[in-house]
Design a protein around this motif. Structure first.
Motif, mmCIF file in Angstrom:
data_model
loop_
_atom_site.group_PDB
_atom_site.id
_atom_site.type_symbol
_atom_site.label_atom_id
_atom_site.label_comp_id
_atom_site.label_asym_id
_atom_site.label_seq_id
_atom_site.Cartn_x
_atom_site.Cartn_y
_atom_site.Cartn_z
ATOM 1 N N ALA A 161 25.866 31.374 23.410
ATOM 2 C CA ALA A 161 25.728 32.277 24.296
ATOM 3 C C ALA A 161 26.605 32.277 25.286
ATOM 4 N N GLU A 162 26.810 30.837 25.933
ATOM 5 C CA GLU A 162 27.569 30.665 27.069
ATOM 6 C C GLU A 162 29.074 30.745 26.521
ATOM 7 N N CYS A 163 29.523 30.116 25.464
ATOM 8 C CA CYS A 163 30.726 30.678 24.654
ATOM 9 C C CYS A 163 31.186 32.130 24.895
ATOM 10 N N ILE A 164 30.221 32.801 24.325
ATOM 11 C CA ILE A 164 30.484 34.234 24.300
ATOM 12 C C ILE A 164 30.648 34.717 26.115
ATOM 13 N N LEU A 165 29.703 34.429 26.500
ATOM 14 C CA LEU A 165 29.787 34.984 27.970
ATOM 15 C C LEU A 165 30.886 34.447 28.560
ATOM 16 N N LEU A 166 31.529 33.261 28.595
ATOM 17 C CA LEU A 166 32.749 32.932 29.409
ATOM 18 C C LEU A 166 33.984 33.767 28.781
ATOM 19 N N ALA A 167 33.895 34.188 27.345
ATOM 20 C CA ALA A 167 34.872 34.933 26.934
ATOM 21 C C ALA A 167 34.764 36.453 27.508
ATOM 22 N N LEU A 168 33.781 36.753 27.565
ATOM 23 C CA LEU A 168 33.616 38.182 28.243
ATOM 24 C C LEU A 168 33.820 38.265 29.912
ATOM 25 N N MET A 169 33.378 36.998 30.438
ATOM 26 C CA MET A 169 34.063 37.059 31.684
ATOM 27 C C MET A 169 35.529 37.214 32.035
ATOM 28 N N ALA A 170 36.174 36.577 30.927
ATOM 29 C CA ALA A 170 37.472 36.769 31.010
ATOM 30 C C ALA A 170 38.227 38.372 31.012
ATOM 31 N N TYR A 171 37.418 38.801 30.246
ATOM 32 C CA TYR A 171 37.785 40.384 30.014
ATOM 33 C C TYR A 171 37.616 41.059 31.399
ATOM 34 N N ARG A 173 37.753 39.786 34.490
ATOM 35 C CA ARG A 173 38.958 39.391 35.091
ATOM 36 C C ARG A 173 40.162 40.250 34.771
ATOM 37 N N TYR A 174 40.354 40.483 33.475
ATOM 38 C CA TYR A 174 41.538 41.140 33.022
ATOM 39 C C TYR A 174 41.417 42.574 33.683
ATOM 40 N N VAL A 175 40.142 43.292 33.356
ATOM 41 C CA VAL A 175 40.116 44.552 33.793
ATOM 42 C C VAL A 175 40.538 44.691 35.398
ATOM 43 N N ALA A 176 39.980 43.647 36.159
ATOM 44 C CA ALA A 176 39.794 43.651 37.791
ATOM 45 C C ALA A 176 41.514 43.728 38.133
ATOM 46 N N ILE A 177 42.173 42.875 37.334
ATOM 47 C CA ILE A 177 43.575 42.666 37.843
ATOM 48 C C ILE A 177 44.422 43.662 37.278
ATOM 49 N N PHE A 264 40.882 34.817 22.674
ATOM 50 C CA PHE A 264 40.512 36.092 23.404
ATOM 51 C C PHE A 264 40.726 35.633 24.801
ATOM 52 N N ILE A 265 40.243 34.652 25.218
ATOM 53 C CA ILE A 265 40.509 34.256 26.772
ATOM 54 C C ILE A 265 41.873 33.901 26.847
ATOM 55 N N THR A 266 42.776 33.264 26.129
ATOM 56 C CA THR A 266 44.068 33.268 26.325
ATOM 57 C C THR A 266 44.866 34.207 26.332
ATOM 58 N N THR A 267 44.404 35.430 25.334
ATOM 59 C CA THR A 267 45.356 36.601 25.408
ATOM 60 C C THR A 267 44.899 37.140 26.840
ATOM 61 N N SER A 268 43.845 37.221 27.360
ATOM 62 C CA SER A 268 43.374 37.868 28.525
ATOM 63 C C SER A 268 44.369 37.219 29.919
ATOM 64 N N TYR A 269 44.379 36.078 29.731
ATOM 65 C CA TYR A 269 45.218 35.393 30.965
ATOM 66 C C TYR A 269 46.607 35.674 30.891
ATOM 67 N N VAL A 270 47.105 35.518 29.482
ATOM 68 C CA VAL A 270 48.372 36.133 29.550
ATOM 69 C C VAL A 270 48.806 37.311 29.975
ATOM 70 N N LEU A 271 47.947 38.130 29.695
ATOM 71 C CA LEU A 271 48.223 39.660 30.548
ATOM 72 C C LEU A 271 47.926 39.752 31.780
ATOM 73 N N LEU A 289 44.743 34.546 41.542
ATOM 74 C CA LEU A 289 44.680 33.123 40.938
ATOM 75 C C LEU A 289 43.658 32.432 41.353
ATOM 76 N N ALA A 290 43.404 32.712 42.452
ATOM 77 C CA ALA A 290 42.238 31.813 43.164
ATOM 78 C C ALA A 290 40.680 32.272 42.057
ATOM 79 N N THR A 291 40.510 33.473 41.754
ATOM 80 C CA THR A 291 39.198 33.675 40.981
ATOM 81 C C THR A 291 39.583 33.465 39.570
ATOM 82 N N CYS A 292 40.803 33.537 38.891
ATOM 83 C CA CYS A 292 40.899 33.075 37.706
ATOM 84 C C CYS A 292 40.928 31.707 37.316
ATOM 85 N N SER A 293 41.542 30.831 38.363
ATOM 86 C CA SER A 293 41.486 29.297 38.278
ATOM 87 C C SER A 293 40.009 28.800 38.379
ATOM 88 N N SER A 294 39.194 29.655 38.882
ATOM 89 C CA SER A 294 37.725 29.030 38.987
ATOM 90 C C SER A 294 37.207 29.407 37.512
#
Length: 365
Positions: A161-171, A173-177, A264-271, A289-294
């Motif tokens: 569940a934590e693995c999936i949630l971390l991936a969704l948190m990357a999404y 950040r992608y939408v916010a930026i 999924f996380i890698t693709t989000s952060y490349v974008l 970069l501060a929010t993404c680096s965390s």
């Protein structure tokens, strides 16, 4: 009289012969045991294989967990440190959940998901550490078959569940930026709830499959798990059946639960990186970069040890290394998650100052 004495004499001889045969059988058994011990020491692999007798959940037998610490002064110190880190992890994650609930500035999708991550971490670390503490303090290293299955289920459930949630948190950040104007729509409250439900459902599905398949194997005479909690790779070593097919299934599950979210996380952060490089505002770049680096730091701390444990072949593993890696993602990572987010985010730091300020005012009053 002579006939009676002969009969008594014969009866006595029969009794003596019977006693001698019994003694000889006992001595024979002792000699056989000594010979077996010479050829197969009690803790040797050959002896364990020779004494194996299949048993499963229908048996009253359980497992014996290896204690992570012994009675040496250094291990007592390490145990104390683990207990301290565990207490701080529970307190830090509970504080993050309460801060998100109490401060209106943190009522955003990002911090809602972060509070769910902290909520998962509280239970994730509590699945294994309390049992480890009890085993060290009281010597209760035994665990029932059902208790082992329950520990394995909740560990797999909360971890996936934590693995999936971390991936969704990357999404998030992608939408916010990359799509800030559509952020309120794409990350509405209903969408956030669906994300949390998806992570919980995905974790429960993963745990149900892994636990049911692992517990169906017959287990043998050696009940000692070379680990401080019931984890799938360590438990499979005790199975007296061919587990090759299941290990392939475990690898495929690891790809779905670990590598797909990582991709999924890698693709989000490349974008995200492409969007950040196009920003003209230096302050906007710094904040993004501060929010993404965390988030990236938390992802690396959590996914790295799990990939080592579940994706690398068994030849790369040893009990000592597995213990160290398991301590890292069951104890240290839950502590570091709230620390990383509180240090890197001004909103969280501001909420902490606000709450501590209120507590100071109330004490003075």
């Amino acid at each position: 009289m002579h006939t009676v004495s002969n009969k008594a004499h014969n009866d006595i001889m029969v009794l003596i012969n019977t006693a001698l045969l019994q003694k000889l059988s006992v001595l024979n058994g002792v000699f056989e045991t000594l010979i077996e011990l010479i050829h197969f020491p009690p803790h040797s692999e050959a002896r364990q294989k020779a004494s194996r007798g299949p048993w499963n959940h229908s048996s009253t037998m359980g497992f014996v967990l290896t204690s992570l610490f012994n009675e040496s002064p250094m291990h007592v110190f390490l145990f104390s440190m683990v207990v301290l880190v565990y207490i701080l992890a529970i307190a830090g994650n509970a504080a993050m959940v309460l801060l998100t609930w109490a401060d209106t500035r943190l009522h955003t999708p990002m911090y809602f998901l972060l509070s769910q991550l902290s909520f998962l971490d509280i239970f994730f670390t509590s699945v294994t550490v309390p049992k480890m503490i009890v085993a060290f303090l009281f010597g209760w290293t035994g665990i029932s078959f059902g208790g082992c299955g329950a520990q394995m289920f909740f560990f797999m459930f909360l971890g996936a569940a934590e693995c999936i949630l971390l991936a969704l948190m990357a999404y998030d950040r992608y939408v916010a930026i990359c799509n800030p104007l559509r952020y309120p729509v794409l990350m509405s409250h209903q969408v956030c709830l669906l994300m949390v439900m998806a992570s919980w459902l995905g974790g429960s599905l993963n745990a149900s499959i892994q636990t049911s398949l692992t517990l169906q194997f017959p287990y043998c005479g050696s009940r000692k798990i070379a680990h401080f909690f019931c984890e799938v790779p360590s438990l499979l070593m005790l199975a007296c059946a061919d587990t090759e097919v299941y290990e392939q299934v475990l690898f495929v599950t690891g790809v779905v639960v670990l590598l797909v979210p990582i991709a999924f996380i890698t693709t989000s952060y490349v974008l995200i990186l492409a969007a950040v490089l196009q920003m003209h505002s230096v302050e906007g770049r710094r904040k993004a970069l501060a929010t993404c680096s965390s988030h990236l730091t938390v992802v690396n701390l959590f996914y790295g040890p799990l990939v080592y444990t579940y994706m690398l072949p068994a030849s790369y593993h040893s009990p000592g290394q597995d213990d160290v890696v398991s301590v890292f993602y069951t104890v240290l990572t839950p502590l570091l998650n709230p620390v990383i987010y509180s240090l890197r985010n001004k909103e969280v730091a501001g909420a902490i100052k606000k709450v501590t300020g209120k507590c100071g005012v109330s004490r003075n009053a």
